[in-house]
Motif scaffolding. Structure first.
Motif, PDB file in Angstrom:
ATOM      1  N   ARG A 308       6.213  -8.922 -33.932  1.00 37.71           N
ATOM      2  CA  ARG A 308       6.965  -8.084 -33.006  1.00 37.71           C
ATOM      3  C   ARG A 308       7.532  -8.912 -31.854  1.00 37.71           C
ATOM      4  O   ARG A 308       8.697  -8.762 -31.476  1.00 37.71           O
ATOM      5  N   ALA A 309       6.726  -9.799 -31.299  1.00 36.82           N
ATOM      6  CA  ALA A 309       7.176 -10.623 -30.181  1.00 36.82           C
ATOM      7  C   ALA A 309       8.318 -11.553 -30.599  1.00 36.82           C
ATOM      8  O   ALA A 309       9.301 -11.721 -29.860  1.00 36.82           O
ATOM      9  N   LEU A 310       8.208 -12.157 -31.779  1.00 33.92           N
ATOM     10  CA  LEU A 310       9.228 -13.088 -32.250  1.00 33.92           C
ATOM     11  C   LEU A 310      10.552 -12.388 -32.539  1.00 33.92           C
ATOM     12  O   LEU A 310      11.628 -12.880 -32.165  1.00 33.92           O
ATOM     13  N   THR A 311      10.496 -11.246 -33.209  1.00 35.15           N
ATOM     14  CA  THR A 311      11.741 -10.529 -33.527  1.00 35.15           C
ATOM     15  C   THR A 311      12.366  -9.942 -32.267  1.00 35.15           C
ATOM     16  O   THR A 311      13.591  -9.948 -32.125  1.00 35.15           O
ATOM     17  N   ASP A 312      11.533  -9.453 -31.339  1.00 31.76           N
ATOM     18  CA  ASP A 312      12.068  -8.926 -30.080  1.00 31.76           C
ATOM     19  C   ASP A 312      12.785 -10.019 -29.304  1.00 31.76           C
ATOM     20  O   ASP A 312      13.869  -9.794 -28.742  1.00 31.76           O
ATOM     21  N   ALA A 313      12.164 -11.215 -29.242  1.00 34.46           N
ATOM     22  CA  ALA A 313      12.761 -12.333 -28.514  1.00 34.46           C
ATOM     23  C   ALA A 313      14.082 -12.764 -29.154  1.00 34.46           C
ATOM     24  O   ALA A 313      15.061 -13.064 -28.459  1.00 34.46           O
ATOM     25  N   ASP A 315      16.136 -10.902 -31.037  1.00 37.16           N
ATOM     26  CA  ASP A 315      17.161  -9.879 -30.817  1.00 37.16           C
ATOM     27  C   ASP A 315      17.634  -9.874 -29.374  1.00 37.16           C
ATOM     28  O   ASP A 315      18.828  -9.668 -29.091  1.00 37.16           O
ATOM     29  N   ALA A 316      16.721 -10.105 -28.422  1.00 32.84           N
ATOM     30  CA  ALA A 316      17.103 -10.130 -27.013  1.00 32.84           C
ATOM     31  C   ALA A 316      18.047 -11.287 -26.726  1.00 32.84           C
ATOM     32  O   ALA A 316      19.007 -11.159 -25.953  1.00 32.84           O
ATOM     33  N   ALA A 317      17.812 -12.432 -27.379  1.00 37.63           N
ATOM     34  CA  ALA A 317      18.662 -13.600 -27.174  1.00 37.63           C
ATOM     35  C   ALA A 317      20.050 -13.396 -27.761  1.00 37.63           C
ATOM     36  O   ALA A 317      21.019 -14.032 -27.304  1.00 37.63           O
TER      37      ALA A 317
END
Length: 319
Positions: A308-313, A315-317
């Motif tokens: 979750r943390a990796l995909t969120d980061a 997508d945010a970038a």
């Protein structure tokens, strides 16, 4: 974009065009340079652009059993090429008979008689015809006879992936097989993606509270190394962050290698029988056998948190 399966599918009234030929598996950043140049040349000349590729991969016909892992199936390649502005994709059935065509016959039968090539765009190492005897010099030599020009594009792209060697489909396959998804993505220009149909598995994930989509892929698909990955599961047009497991499920002594994707925080998904895609963003950990069920559940919870943390980061970038 028009799609043709064989020379007979080309419209009878097809006029001049700009052509590029190759396997183009993965449509990686090096491929994009050539295809992009072909599209630009076609627009400048006011004619359509055509990509010619082959099915199956020529190596499987010339050397049976040597088919390389596939980075992108043909429908995905077509989608990527259409995004680059290609007007038509010709997929030629590569048979034993076709492999016997001399370079000259290939030029006449494909480029001249059917596609009416105005220009041909290729990389410097392009080879074609029986025993790959044709090269760009021969292609250019016959261009003066058949009224087409040849442009050679240096497709070399380099980066950190593979230690700085030129980008290629072979390098991308190697990195995928090693589980280096960041390196593969650098070459491809996007996360590596596989496609398949969701089939029923042992349903252990459901029993543990983490129901997974067991994705059955086509033969020769380039599957990453065994392990747990962060990525996305796309079904019915919805792209969902996922924790993905690749391997034989050593916890339960399974022997069949599978790809299973857990759509994070999604409840009640019924994907059986549906065509889905799985994108691999990053390697999280290797496969391991835990001493207890509690140990396994703790590891899965951590996998989901990290995914979750990796995909969120990511997508945010991109926003």
């Amino acid at each position: 974009m028009q799609r043709w399966r064989g020379l007979e599918d080309i419209p009878q009234d097809w006029g001049r065009s700009v052509v590029t030929i190759g396997s183009y598996d993965g449509v990686h950043r090096g491929h994009q340079l050539i295809i992009g140049r072909a599209v630009a040349k076609a627009r400048a000349l006011g004619v359509p652009s055509v990509v010619v590729t082959f099915s199956p991969h020529p190596s499987e016909v010339v050397r049976p059993g040597s088919h390389p892992p596939i980075l992108a199936p043909y429908d995905r390649r077509a989608e990527l090429m259409a995004g680059l502005g290609v007007d038509a994709l010709l997929i030629l059935p590569f048979t034993a008979e076709f492999s016997q065509l001399s370079p000259a016959d290939f030029i006449v039968k494909v480029l001249v008689d059917k596609l009416h090539a105005r220009a041909v765009i290729e990389g410097p190492n392009f080879r074609f015809g029986h025993r790959a005897a044709g090269n760009v010099d021969f292609l250019r030599e016959l261009g003066s006879t058949y009224d087409y020009e040849v442009e050679v594009v240096d497709l070399v792209e380099r980066g950190e992936a593979g230690g700085g060697v030129p980008f290629s489909s072979t390098l991308a396959r190697t990195l995928v097989a090693e589980g280096d998804m960041e390196g593969a993505a650098e070459i491809l220009g996007r996360p590596h993606r596989i496609e398949g149909v969701v089939v029923r598995g042992a349903q252990r994930g459901r029993e543990l509270g983490y129901p997974t989509a067991n994705v059955e892929t086509a033969p020769h698909t380039a599957i990453p190394a065994d392990g747990v990955y962060a990525g996305w599961l796309t079904a019915d047009g919805e792209r969902m962050p996922a924790a993905i497991s690749v391997g034989t499920n050593v916890q339960f002594d399974a022997t069949e290698r599978t790809v299973e994707a857990y759509a994070i925080d999604r409840v009640g998904l019924d994907l059986y029988g549906k065509q889905v895609s799985v994108e691999f963003l990053a390697y999280v950990r290797g496969m391991a056998k835990f001493e207890s069920l509690d140990g396994l559940l703790e590891a899965i919870a951590d996998d989901v948190k990290r995914a979750r943390a990796l995909t969120d980061a990511f997508d945010a970038a991109r926003r």
